[in-house]
Design an enzyme around this catalytic site. Structure first.
Site, PDB file in Angstrom:
ATOM      1  CG  ASP A  34       4.707 -11.204  27.732  1.00  0.00           C
ATOM      2  OD1 ASP A  34       4.868 -12.129  26.913  1.00  0.00           O
ATOM      3  OD2 ASP A  34       5.548 -10.942  28.610  1.00  0.00           O
TER       4      ASP A  34
HETATM    5  C1  BGC Z   1       7.852 -13.363  27.477  1.00  0.00           C
HETATM    6  C2  BGC Z   1       8.063 -12.393  26.331  1.00  0.00           C
HETATM    7  C3  BGC Z   1       8.192 -13.153  25.044  1.00  0.00           C
HETATM    8  C4  BGC Z   1       6.958 -14.011  24.836  1.00  0.00           C
HETATM    9  C5  BGC Z   1       6.949 -14.789  23.544  1.00  0.00           C
HETATM   10  C6  BGC Z   1       6.774 -14.392  27.186  1.00  0.00           C
HETATM   11  O1  BGC Z   1       6.863 -15.445  28.095  1.00  0.00           O
HETATM   12  O2  BGC Z   1       7.543 -12.654  28.654  1.00  0.00           O
HETATM   13  O3  BGC Z   1       9.202 -11.607  26.577  1.00  0.00           O
HETATM   14  O4  BGC Z   1       8.396 -12.261  23.984  1.00  0.00           O
HETATM   15  O5  BGC Z   1       6.890 -14.927  25.908  1.00  0.00           O
HETATM   16  O6  BGC Z   1       7.856 -15.826  23.561  1.00  0.00           O
END
Ligand code: BGC
Length: 741
Positions: free
Chosen positions: A287
């Site tokens: 993540d």
């Molecule tokens: C989130 C993810 C997301 C990623 C990219 C993170 O803050 O937890 O679910 O895919 O950002 O935007």
């Protein structure tokens, strides 16, 4: 979108895609381009042709250009971050450069689960993932996934950060709307269907967030403390089943720690369980900002660091090269990391189907999202047949901008509406601005009921709402609860004076109906005072039309709750979210283990306001004909005994014997939704996955079904069981690997 911005963006996409062109050399010079070979064979051939630096290039992802432009140009030897920055699609989640010499396309990443998310791109939005899970019909998220994947491909993206499958363990979790409910089987079926739909466009989808990222408060600080069997039988089971049913190219590891070890460096859950026991062949991406070291993360099973500079340190750039040089990460491990990414790129079609931005058929997609909402919204209450509306003379609509719009959940999943945000300026601002889809329930109702007079009251003042309700034959109050990534709901009560508004309307008008737009469960202190309640969740770009068609009976409601709506917070495992953001590290002990949602309620004999699986229809159904075999085959029938076309969900639960030591009395083991005409009956057969009857033996890493008598139950919801049969099982032990053979 402004024309200049649109053309700049188109140029950026085209430039970026220029680097993604496939290798043009003949197949004998690039034998990995031979489509007759398997993905694994092609991957091995390609790996042999790659230098170490080329392999490393695949392991490190960049965030959107404006952030990257700030970065030191020398983080990867031979790579200029500023040049990379120029290729990232503005506003997108991430980018990994391609290797043109070898025909490896660049990876263009975007969020994901309800539509293509980019602040500069207006795209179609499905209802929230929790809403489409309420369809209890995998065809709904699968069609939605196909639509999202199509818009992604035509927008220049080949990796979608979709497939949220974390269980709704905390009713207040601000991201429950991004997930598919509280039950591992239902959640897995619905998330898997979405992933299959997305990947049918020859692009990669993730499944996320692995693992047990059950709250947003302090998500990078919290350690989820839970026993292995409990996790295997709950949140991990949702991932295990969904991965088997959809083969996502990538798994996104989560921000939190699992039993004290960060998810993205967790050898146990990434190497031993995911890649070992489950035989997962794709890659683990982090993540955004979830990486904490080079060596521990690489050796703990993380294959790709995402979205630099979200992590302040470029762990998988130069430091990874240094770790290879000093032997703390082996060349074999680097090969394994690159192999997994390349395998996914071949297997999902990213290499063979280059991106080609093009025109999106928004009219067709509006129908997809409207159909999804129509099959998903849940009629919770309908007293005295107040619904469907039959040509009332005067209707008062009250609250929640129902004259203009429907709400979306916030954070990285929010899709920029076609036509822009209908109610700008609300919420904390920036990426946490509240987004309202310009789909007006009032306009849609006016079209469907042309002879009815509609009045709108903003729903800000209880006296005014009462007066508006009193002046109408029917009052429809719209209430909302906005939830978002990075924030948990402060409480399950509706914000502001919305409860008082409903109470005032209900007092003034006996025919009061409430439409609830929410991220998940909310408290409804007025539930017994109103005649109708429709759970609309966040209903997507055509949500207003769908709500209107359900209220007027143009569509017969068929959604069923994928989560329990508690009667009060003291029925929940924890009444409040633990810990805080920005403080010290902390722990949440999930003492309920696998007894999540209705299982907890069953275990403690709590009577919820609306049970898991509950949902009404404008027709009636009879459920029966239940038979069950020791093989796991269960059949049942449903008859439509009412006057209208409609669909019902047969829900099969099993009550295990005491000796099985399940986490709770009952588990959902299968379900089937049947659409039936009046008088028609249909039959369904399901096969119970043996893991749903087992507990996990941590010592032998085996599933165990205890011998004994199991009661198979056919229900219209988890608290409305219509038939039961008993089956004797002899007991058995097996591994997840044995099931895949
Ligand atoms: C989130 C993810 C997301 C990623 C990219 C993170 O803050 O937890 O679910 O895919 O950002 O935007």
């Amino acid at each position: 979108m402004k024309p200049l911005l649109a053309s700049l963006l188109a140029t950026a996409v085209a430039l970026a895609l220029g680097t993604a062109a496939p290798g043009l050399l003949a197949a004998d010079a690039q034998p990995w381009m031979d489509k007759a070979k398997t993905s694994a064979q092609r991957t091995e051939l390609l790996l042999k042709a790659m230098t170490l630096d080329e392999k490393l290039l695949l392991l490190f992802g960049y965030a959107s250009g404006d952030q990257l432009a700030q970065v030191d140009a020398s983080i990867i030897p031979g790579v200029n971050a500023k040049e990379v920055a120029a290729k990232v699609i503005p506003g997108s989640a991430g980018y990994i450069p391609g290797i043109p010499r070898l025909g490896i396309p660049a990876q263009f990443q975007a969020d994901a689960s309800i539509g293509v998310r980019n602040p500069y791109l207006e795209r179609t939005s499905l209802p929230s993932s929790l809403a489409t899970a309420a369809s209890w019909d995998p065809k709904v998220p699968e069609a939605g996934g196909r639509m999202i994947g199509n818009e992604a491909r035509l927008s220049g993206f080949n990796v979608m950060l979709a497939g949220g499958v974390n269980l709704a363990r905390e009713a207040q979790n601000g991201r429950n709307f991004e997930y598919t409910g509280e039950d591992p089987l239902l959640a897995a079926e619905m998330a898997a269907a979405l992933i299959r739909g997305v990947q049918s466009n020859h692009i990669i989808s993730t499944i996320k967030h692995y693992l047990i990222n059950a709250q947003e408060t302090g998500r990078t600080l919290v350690s989820a403390q839970i026993s292995e069997p409990a996790l295997r039988q709950s949140d991990a089971l949702a991932f295990e089943l969904a991965i088997e049913k959809s083969s996502p190219g990538s798994v996104m590891c989560s921000y939190n720690r699992i039993n004290d070890v960060y998810a993205c460096q967790n050898d146990k859950w990434q190497n031993q369980v995911l890649k070992g026991d489950w035989g997962y062949k794709g890659y683990v991406m982090s993540d955004w900002g979830a990486v904490h070291s080079t060596v521990q993360d690489a050796n703990g099973g993380l294959d790709q660091q995402s979205g630099f500079p979200f992590d302040k340190v470029p762990y998988f750039a130069k430091p990874l090269r240094d770790a290879v040089d000093d032997g703390s990460v082996t060349q074999a491990r680097i090969d394994d990391m690159a192999r997994r990414i390349l395998w996914a790129m071949f297997d999902k079609g990213v290499v063979d189907h280059p991106l080609q931005p093009g025109t999106i058929d928004y009219a067709a997609h509006a129908q997809v999202t409207q159909a999804a909402a129509e099959q998903s919204l849940v009629l919770l209450k309908n007293e005295g047949g107040v619904l469907p509306l039959v040509a009332p003379k005067r209707v008062a609509l009250i609250g929640s901008y129902a004259d203009k719009a429907v709400l979306s959940g916030g954070g990285s999943a929010v899709v920029t509406p076609i036509g822009g945000n209908a109610v700008p300026g609300l919420g904390p601002g920036g990426w946490l601005t509240q987004v309202w889809q310009p789909s007006s329930p009032m306009k849609a109702l006016q079209k469907l009921l042309p002879a009815t007079q509609f009045a709108f009251d903003a729903g800000t003042d209880a006296d005014a709402a009462g007066k508006a309700a009193a002046a109408a034959d029917v009052a429809i109050v719209f209430v909302h609860q906005w939830t978002a990534e990075s924030l948990d709901a402060p409480s399950l009560s509706l914000e502001g004076n919305q409860d008082a508004i409903v109470a005032a309307a209900a007092k003034a008008n006996p025919n009061t109906i409430v439409v609830v737009e929410s991220g998940g469960a909310v408290l409804m202190p007025w539930a017994s005072d109103v005649k109708g309640i429709l759970a609309a969740f966040y209903p997507g770009s055509a949500g207003g039309e769908a709500i209107a068609r359900l209220l007027t009976g143009a569509v017969n409601p068929s959604g069923r709750l994928p989560i329990t709506f508690p009667a009060s917070v003291d029925q929940l495992v924890r009444q409040q979210i633990t810990g805080k953001s920005g403080g010290p590290l902390f722990t949440v002990r999930y003492t309920e283990g696998a007894a999540v949602g209705y299982k907890w309620f069953d275990l403690h004999g709590h009577k919820p306001l609306y049970a898991f699986g509950h949902g009404l229809s404008y027709t009636r159904f009879e459920l029966g004909g239940l038979t069950a075999q020791a093989s796991g085959a269960v059949s049942f029938s449903i008859r439509n005994t009412g006057q209208r076309d409609g669909a019902s969900v047969g829900q099969v639960y099993v009550r295990g014997p005491q000796s099985a030591k399940w986490e709770a009395p009952r588990r959902l083991v299968g379900f089937s939704k049947l659409a039936l005409k009046p008088g028609q009956s249909g039959k369904a057969t399901i096969n119970i996955d043996p893991r749903l009857l087992a507990t996990f033996d941590e010592t032998r890493r085996e599933w165990v079904i205890a011998p004994g008598t199991y009661e198979v139950q056919l229900g219209a919801s988890s608290d409305d069981i219509r038939a039961t049969v008993k089956v004797a099982l002899t007991g058995r032990r097996f591994t997840s690997a044995q099931l895949r053979r």
